[in-house]
Design a protein around this motif. Structure first.
Motif, short mmCIF file in Angstrom:
data_model
loop_
_atom_site.label_atom_id
_atom_site.label_comp_id
_atom_site.label_asym_id
_atom_site.label_seq_id
_atom_site.Cartn_x
_atom_site.Cartn_y
_atom_site.Cartn_z
N SER A 5 0.84 -1.19 0.00
CA SER A 5 0.00 0.00 0.00
C SER A 5 0.88 1.25 0.00
O SER A 5 2.10 1.17 0.24
CB SER A 5 -0.88 0.00 1.24
N PRO A 6 0.30 2.43 -0.27
CA PRO A 6 1.08 3.67 -0.18
C PRO A 6 1.74 3.85 1.20
O PRO A 6 2.86 4.36 1.29
CB PRO A 6 0.03 4.76 -0.44
N LEU A 7 1.06 3.42 2.26
CA LEU A 7 1.64 3.51 3.60
C LEU A 7 2.90 2.65 3.72
O LEU A 7 3.91 3.09 4.30
CB LEU A 7 0.61 3.07 4.65
N ASP A 8 2.85 1.43 3.16
CA ASP A 8 4.02 0.55 3.19
C ASP A 8 5.20 1.19 2.46
O ASP A 8 6.33 1.21 2.96
CB ASP A 8 3.69 -0.80 2.53
N LEU A 345 3.03 -4.57 7.33
CA LEU A 345 3.83 -5.17 6.25
C LEU A 345 4.99 -4.25 5.88
O LEU A 345 6.13 -4.68 5.72
CB LEU A 345 2.95 -5.44 5.03
N GLY A 346 4.71 -2.96 5.75
CA GLY A 346 5.76 -2.00 5.43
C GLY A 346 6.82 -1.94 6.52
O GLY A 346 8.02 -1.86 6.23
N LEU A 347 6.38 -1.98 7.79
CA LEU A 347 7.32 -1.95 8.91
C LEU A 347 8.21 -3.19 8.90
O LEU A 347 9.43 -3.10 9.10
CB LEU A 347 6.56 -1.86 10.24
N VAL A 348 7.59 -4.36 8.66
CA VAL A 348 8.35 -5.60 8.67
C VAL A 348 9.31 -5.66 7.49
O VAL A 348 10.47 -6.09 7.63
CB VAL A 348 7.40 -6.82 8.67
N LEU A 349 8.86 -5.22 6.33
CA LEU A 349 9.78 -5.17 5.18
C LEU A 349 10.94 -4.22 5.46
O LEU A 349 12.10 -4.53 5.14
CB LEU A 349 9.03 -4.72 3.94
N ALA A 350 10.62 -3.08 6.07
CA ALA A 350 11.69 -2.15 6.45
C ALA A 350 12.63 -2.80 7.46
O ALA A 350 13.85 -2.60 7.42
CB ALA A 350 11.10 -0.87 7.03
#
Length: 604
Positions: A5-8, A345-350
């Protein structure tokens, strides 16, 4: 493949921007001279170095490796690396202050402090290439392989796309910021990686198909994997998973990040500390976090993956685009992460990117320090200016990244490399422990051990002779005879070499003792000869600190292992056992503080 998503994307872009910003911010000061570029001027506090060590060992391949172990051998299979706590705490309470006293630029420079002549010079230069290039590239390729698998499953990236996108940013801030850039970014990476690991574990264990911790631990695919100790009625598992790691492996093998007597990037951080106390504090903090707390989020995700993806076929069915040569149980961690919601998901990918960047940047800076100080300056250009040394460091950083990326494209799973590295260094560890405290060890001892271990390992792994004598199943646990066999033969060879060659000269031994002040009965002959010659080697006669250090090591192990067990039992809901382990941890901690005061008094 998941859809971000844009947030990710925003979270990942912010993270990348901060990381590159730190590298650019410190680049000017880091490039001032080689000491700044590789050791940050020896001014780092314990808490910053300790956090950096933890961040470095997060790595993208570690959760994959833990997942592979848990799915294959259960939670107790992790003793194959949990046993290295003994090595870590021996470094904390015995060797950290010795390394800081040595004041060398790299741990390989130690060779020409402890030994003398052409053998010492050869050993330093050879291991600069052997460890700084070969071993370092192998280690980084395992980390990059994990990134390839994560990129393939979560983002649908081709291996080369992952390698290029992840590698360019990492090598850029590593080459610009040097060691200070690595340390500062590690501080950020630690919190991102820890938050991502805990957040992912909490969400994934509570997926509807998993049903929370209570349902997880009673699941038919999980129930027989939960034990923290191996089954004592299964002799082979007991010997393989617990006895050999605790009785032999921890002291006998050189392994990156867990070198007996300290070494590698752990030694680099101890050498960068303000003083001996800060070196000790940094390594102790690292060992607490590394063994007692951090593994459990990964273990929980690995256990949950057994519910969602009980076998390899289910993983392949869910991700048909994954090539057969990349399919393994280690993929289950990445597969589980595809179920995370937007934002998390974005946090974990980061956090996974953070783990990758932290490990690779450390390995790059450490490896290039060997190339610069122990090979280039020693072998090629002894008169090189500080500006030239920094330039060579930056160039070698890029070259190491390219080599590791190419190797990663050829590999299948992280367990392959763990097995190779573990056996390849078997039998050498005892030298690294004893060389500080036994005068008779010389450069030929280390040369003999290094070549013996490597040649025997190659014979066992790659030739029909090895296949004839040992079972060649896949995995680090394939044969519980192979590892101690290599240790025994290697140890015999280096002991014979020690007594067949001349000891180091009196001048070298006395110089080493005067600088380091190691103490102990292993130096009694050197001290008596110095006294007879009228040479004073001990400035202030103090009680030998090693017995107190070993006692602190035992208490530290009791503290950290009981905290690790307590954490697991609290998660499992076994309240009585959790309380018992917690009480043992508290008592061990109190006793450790008392011992520490004695050690600290000896340092000061």
């Amino acid at each position: 493949m998941v859809s971000l998503s844009p947030l990710d994307y925003t979270l990942i872009i912010i993270f990348f921007s901060l990381t590159l910003g730190i590298g650019i911010w410190v680049s000017k000061k880091s490039g001032k001279n080689s000491s700044e570029f590789f050791l940050s001027g020896r001014s780092m506090p314990w808490w910053l170095l300790g956090v950096s060590m933890v961040a470095t060992t997060f790595s993208t391949d570690t959760p994959n490796l833990v997942t592979d172990i848990v799915r294959t051998h259960g939670v107790s299979g992790n003793w194959v690396w949990w046993a290295f706590l003994l090595t870590g705490l021996l470094t904390v309470f015995v060797y950290a202050k010795l390394w800081r006293k040595s004041n060398v630029n790299t741990d390989l420079e130690f060779y020409e402090l402890r030994y003398g002549g052409k053998p010492a010079s050869f050993l330093r230069k050879f291991r600069a290439v052997y460890l700084g290039v070969i071993f370092n590239v192998i280690t980084m390729s395992a980390v990059t392989l994990a990134a390839i698998k994560i990129g393939g499953i979560m983002l649908g990236l081709e291996p080369w796309q992952t390698v290029i996108s992840a590698g360019i940013i990492t090598v850029t801030f590593s080459a610009l910021g040097g060691f200070k850039g690595v340390i500062y970014t590690d501080f950020l990476l630690f919190f991102v990686a820890m938050g991502g690991a805990i957040g992912a574990a909490y969400y994934l264990v509570n997926l509807p198909e998993v049903g929370g911790v209570a349902a997880l631990i009673t699941n038919e695919h999980v129930a027989d994997k939960l034990s923290i100790l191996p089954d004592f009625s299964d002799t082979e598992s007991l010997i393989t998973l617990l006895i050999i790691p605790l009785a032999v492996q921890w002291w006998s093998s050189w392994y990156p990040g867990a070198e007996p007597g300290g070494g590698g990037y752990i030694a680099q951080r101890m050498l960068a500390a303000k003083d001996e106390n800060h070196a000790i504090g940094a390594t102790f903090f690292f060992n607490i976090m590394h063994y007692a707390l951090r593994p459990w989020p990964w273990i929980l995700v690995a256990l949950a993956s057994l519910v969602v993806f009980p076998d390899l076929a289910s993983i392949q069915e869910a991700f048909p685009s994954i090539a057969d040569d990349k399919l393994g149980h280690d993929l289950a961690y990445s597969a589980m992460l595809t179920k995370l919601p937007s934002g998390l998901l974005g946090l974990v990918l980061a956090s996974l990117i953070a783990a990758y960047m932290s490990t690779i940047s450390t390995q790059l800076n450490w490896g290039s320090s060997y190339i610069v100080f122990d090979f280039y300056k020693e072998q090629i250009n002894p008169e090189a200016s500080e500006k030239r040394l920094v330039a060579v460091g930056r160039i070698s950083t890029i070259v190491l990244m390219v080599f590791s990326a190419l190797l990663a494209l050829l590999l299948q799973n992280a367990l392959q490399l763990f097995e190779v590295l573990l056996v390849f260094g078997a039998g050498t560890g005892l030298i690294f422990i004893l060389r500080w405290f036994w005068w008779r060890i010389n450069a030929w001892s280390e040369i003999a051990a290094m070549f013996a271990s490597g040649i025997i390992s190659i014979i066992l792994k790659l030739t029909p002779a090895g296949a004839f004598f040992f079972a060649k199943e896949t995995g680090v646990f394939a044969s519980y005879l192979e590892y101690p066999f290599v240790v025994l033969i290697t140890t015999v060879i280096w002991l014979v070499a020690t007594y067949m060659t001349q000891p180091e000269s009196k001048a070298v031994l006395q110089s080493f003792y005067k600088k380091i002040q190691p103490g102990g009965p292993g130096w009694s002959l050197v001290l008596s000869e110095a006294e007879a010659d009228g040479v004073v080697l001990e400035d202030n006669k103090q009680p030998w600190s090693v017995p107190a250090g070993i006692m602190a090591m035992v208490l530290g192990c009791a503290l950290i292992y009981s905290a690790m067990f307590a954490t697991g039992y609290w998660i499992y809901g076994k309240t009585t056992l959790a309380l018992v382990m917690t009480i043992i941890a508290l008592i061990s901690g109190v006793l450790l503080v008392r011992i520490w005061k004695k050690i600290k008094a000896n340092i000061l």
